[in-house]
Design a protein around this motif. Sequence first.
Motif: not given
Length: 299
Positions: A130-143
């Motif tokens: 199990s894992a979570l991947v977080l991507d904080i960008g300039g205009g959106s944030t994905e989980l």
Amino acid sequence: MYQAVMDIGTNTSRLIVVRTEEGRDETVTRDILTTRIGQGLGGGHLKITEEAARRTLEGLKGFRDKMAAYPVERVWLIGTQALREASNREDFRALVRRELGWELLVISGKAEAYLSYTGAASVLVKPGESALVLDIGGGSTELMASAGQNISGASAPIGGLRLLEQPLSQPQILSCLQAGWQGLEVPEEGPLIGVGGTATTLGAIALKMKRYDADALAGTRISRRQAAETIKLLEAMTPAERLALPGMMPGREDILPWGLRILLEAMTYCRREELLICDRDLMYGILRLSGPEDLPRIS
């Protein structure tokens, strides 16, 4: 086989050239430019400006010149939140096609999340973990979340550049993430992995890197307390002073405090006190696809 991947993000445009042999990827060159195609988007304004389009096109031409040193067989060019939102994105796609001969693929938020997970999982997630991947960008944030074999993802329209231009309070940031990620099941166990410029810059600052080293960053652990202390450190500095910090990437000195504010609220949402840093994100995830025709399956 050599492949080139370019990502037009809201704040930066990036390039990697990768040689794949026997299932292993070797990055032979990389580049990153602050092109800010998303500058001014939001608040009712949904058009890419001529200046932002020009900056980005010139950056892509520079990437083309850098790619020419390698026998590249496949070129990927992807766009994310700013291009998802822009009402004139088709004009920009036509410009890229006319000037460079490349087809720009504007991917959905869910596809972005999935690809980011795939890239990070290739180096930091064990099969079935199990894992979570977080991507904080300039205009959106994905989980992206995995629990066993089940993988799901979501995207919230909030990022570092967006907050620099339209600041929000911490409760408002959390509310925006909750709305965007509603329905995403967060596993009780497993690491929270941060990919993208906010996470990698935070890791590089923590390690006081004078020269960016992707391999050294992989698996670096950052606590919530460290992230909060970094915000305080940065907010006591001018942008020029921030830029002088070892590890600070040019073009992030003004938006990084906002990206880290998103990180703190994301950690709250995910109920995690620690972040693992990973350099491999959607740009590496897309290498796992056989071709653009695979994208609709994860849109």
